[in-house]
Design a protein around this motif. Structure first.
Motif, PDB file in Angstrom:
ATOM      1  N   LEU A  71       0.851  -1.189   0.000  1.00 58.35           N
ATOM      2  CA  LEU A  71       0.000   0.000   0.000  1.00 58.35           C
ATOM      3  C   LEU A  71       0.883   1.233   0.000  1.00 58.35           C
ATOM      4  CD1 LEU A  71      -2.588  -0.948   2.786  1.00 58.35           C
ATOM      5  CD2 LEU A  71      -2.709  -1.438   0.346  1.00 58.35           C
ATOM      6  N   THR A  72       0.469   2.250  -0.725  1.00 63.25           N
ATOM      7  CA  THR A  72       1.181   3.524  -0.719  1.00 63.25           C
ATOM      8  C   THR A  72       0.191   4.645  -0.492  1.00 63.25           C
ATOM      9  OG1 THR A  72       0.998   3.833  -3.113  1.00 63.25           O
ATOM     10  CG2 THR A  72       2.963   2.695  -2.317  1.00 63.25           C
ATOM     11  N   ASN A  73       0.720   5.773  -0.038  1.00 65.97           N
ATOM     12  CA  ASN A  73      -0.066   6.991   0.156  1.00 65.97           C
ATOM     13  C   ASN A  73      -1.289   6.760   1.035  1.00 65.97           C
ATOM     14  OD1 ASN A  73       1.666   8.601  -1.512  1.00 65.97           O
ATOM     15  ND2 ASN A  73       0.777   7.552  -3.263  1.00 65.97           N
ATOM     16  N   LEU A  74      -1.066   6.121   2.170  1.00 60.64           N
ATOM     17  CA  LEU A  74      -2.157   5.870   3.108  1.00 60.64           C
ATOM     18  C   LEU A  74      -2.648   7.171   3.727  1.00 60.64           C
ATOM     19  CD1 LEU A  74      -0.026   3.108   4.347  1.00 60.64           C
ATOM     20  CD2 LEU A  74      -2.423   2.614   4.212  1.00 60.64           C
ATOM     21  N   LEU A  82      -5.782   0.106   9.869  1.00 56.02           N
ATOM     22  CA  LEU A  82      -4.780  -0.963   9.870  1.00 56.02           C
ATOM     23  C   LEU A  82      -4.151  -1.136  11.252  1.00 56.02           C
ATOM     24  CD1 LEU A  82      -3.123  -0.224   6.429  1.00 56.02           C
ATOM     25  CD2 LEU A  82      -4.429  -2.280   7.028  1.00 56.02           C
ATOM     26  N   GLU A  83      -3.917  -0.037  11.957  1.00 60.86           N
ATOM     27  CA  GLU A  83      -3.372  -0.118  13.319  1.00 60.86           C
ATOM     28  C   GLU A  83      -4.343  -0.834  14.255  1.00 60.86           C
ATOM     29  OE1 GLU A  83      -2.662   3.987  14.158  1.00 60.86           O
ATOM     30  OE2 GLU A  83      -0.815   4.035  12.957  1.00 60.86           O
ATOM     31  N   MET A  84      -5.627  -0.494  14.169  1.00 59.21           N
ATOM     32  CA  MET A  84      -6.633  -1.147  15.018  1.00 59.21           C
ATOM     33  C   MET A  84      -6.779  -2.619  14.663  1.00 59.21           C
ATOM     34  SD  MET A  84      -9.628   1.695  15.673  1.00 59.21           S
ATOM     35  CE  MET A  84     -10.220   1.611  14.016  1.00 59.21           C
ATOM     36  N   ALA A  85      -6.768  -2.929  13.376  1.00 61.36           N
ATOM     37  CA  ALA A  85      -6.878  -4.324  12.953  1.00 61.36           C
ATOM     38  C   ALA A  85      -5.670  -5.115  13.448  1.00 61.36           C
ATOM     39  CB  ALA A  85      -6.977  -4.410  11.428  1.00 61.36           C
ATOM     40  N   ASN A  86      -4.489  -4.521  13.385  1.00 63.44           N
ATOM     41  CA  ASN A  86      -3.292  -5.211  13.849  1.00 63.44           C
ATOM     42  C   ASN A  86      -3.322  -5.421  15.363  1.00 63.44           C
ATOM     43  OD1 ASN A  86      -0.640  -6.319  13.041  1.00 63.44           O
ATOM     44  ND2 ASN A  86       0.070  -4.826  14.550  1.00 63.44           N
ATOM     45  N   ALA A  87      -3.822  -4.441  16.105  1.00 69.56           N
ATOM     46  CA  ALA A  87      -3.914  -4.576  17.561  1.00 69.56           C
ATOM     47  C   ALA A  87      -4.927  -5.653  17.941  1.00 69.56           C
ATOM     48  CB  ALA A  87      -4.293  -3.241  18.189  1.00 69.56           C
ATOM     49  N   THR A  88      -5.989  -5.774  17.169  1.00 65.34           N
ATOM     50  CA  THR A  88      -7.040  -6.745  17.465  1.00 65.34           C
ATOM     51  C   THR A  88      -6.674  -8.147  16.985  1.00 65.34           C
ATOM     52  OG1 THR A  88      -8.648  -4.950  17.217  1.00 65.34           O
ATOM     53  CG2 THR A  88      -9.508  -7.197  17.208  1.00 65.34           C
ATOM     54  N   PHE A  89      -6.065  -8.227  15.819  1.00 62.72           N
ATOM     55  CA  PHE A  89      -5.700  -9.515  15.217  1.00 62.72           C
ATOM     56  C   PHE A  89      -4.216  -9.499  14.821  1.00 62.72           C
ATOM     57  CE2 PHE A  89     -10.164  -8.615  14.094  1.00 62.72           C
ATOM     58  CZ  PHE A  89     -10.773  -9.663  14.758  1.00 62.72           C
ATOM     59  N   ASP A  95       0.176  -4.797  10.163  1.00 63.50           N
ATOM     60  CA  ASP A  95       1.185  -3.749  10.212  1.00 63.50           C
ATOM     61  C   ASP A  95       2.167  -3.817   9.042  1.00 63.50           C
ATOM     62  OD1 ASP A  95       2.261  -6.114  11.258  1.00 63.50           O
ATOM     63  OD2 ASP A  95       3.535  -5.053  12.707  1.00 63.50           O
ATOM     64  N   ARG A  96       2.204  -4.918   8.319  1.00 60.42           N
ATOM     65  CA  ARG A  96       3.108  -5.011   7.158  1.00 60.42           C
ATOM     66  C   ARG A  96       2.716  -4.012   6.071  1.00 60.42           C
ATOM     67  NH1 ARG A  96      -0.184  -9.510   6.739  1.00 60.42           N
ATOM     68  NH2 ARG A  96      -1.245  -9.854   4.765  1.00 60.42           N
ATOM     69  N   TYR A  97       1.484  -3.515   6.124  1.00 59.47           N
ATOM     70  CA  TYR A  97       1.039  -2.525   5.141  1.00 59.47           C
ATOM     71  C   TYR A  97       1.285  -1.093   5.586  1.00 59.47           C
ATOM     72  CZ  TYR A  97      -1.366  -6.497   3.074  1.00 59.47           C
ATOM     73  OH  TYR A  97      -1.654  -7.728   2.501  1.00 59.47           O
ATOM     74  N   LEU A  98       1.691  -0.930   6.843  1.00 59.73           N
ATOM     75  CA  LEU A  98       1.959   0.413   7.365  1.00 59.73           C
ATOM     76  C   LEU A  98       3.384   0.830   7.035  1.00 59.73           C
ATOM     77  CD1 LEU A  98       0.249  -0.054  10.834  1.00 59.73           C
ATOM     78  CD2 LEU A  98      -0.537   1.446   8.986  1.00 59.73           C
ATOM     79  N   PRO A  99       3.611   2.125   6.871  1.00 58.07           N
ATOM     80  CA  PRO A  99       4.981   2.577   6.611  1.00 58.07           C
ATOM     81  C   PRO A  99       5.874   2.242   7.815  1.00 58.07           C
ATOM     82  CG  PRO A  99       3.413   4.397   6.461  1.00 58.07           C
ATOM     83  CD  PRO A  99       2.655   3.196   6.893  1.00 58.07           C
TER      84      PRO A  99
END
Length: 104
Positions: A71-74, A82-89, A95-99
């Motif tokens: 993903l780019t230009n989030l 994505l942060e909430m999804a990563n914290a939950t699951f 987090d691999r999609y986060l910068p």
């Protein structure tokens, strides 16, 4: 929803415009499925995405092997999702999609 596809060698950049919700999910998946077999890297450019809900997570869960997806230009809203999804699951590794954080 309007989606621009740009092919460069073995890479494709898909740029959706508007909201990513369940009503546009099949159109996004069809765009992904319609890429040539030679594409091994897919970049979702989200600069023009005004909102993304769990449908975006479903899109990212769509099997794409052997393609690498990034993903780019989030936007801040997409980053927060994505942060909430990563914290939950955490086992899904959203987090691999986060910068990556900047190294001081």
């Amino acid at each position: 929803m309007y989606i621009t596809t740009e092919l460069t060698g073995r890479s494709a950049t898909l740029t959706p415009r508007g909201d990513i919700g369940f009503e546009g999910l099949e159109q996004l998946r069809a765009c992904l499925a319609g890429l040539p077999d030679t594409v091994v890297e897919v970049k979702w450019d989200l600069r023009d995405v005004t909102f993304m809900d769990i449908a975006g997570l479903h899109l990212l869960s769509t099997p794409t092997a052997p393609m690498q997806v990034s993903l780019t230009n989030l936007t801040p809203q997409v980053s927060r999702l994505l942060e909430m999804a990563n914290a939950t699951f955490p086992c899904q590794e959203w987090d691999r999609y986060l910068p990556s954080p900047a190294v001081p």
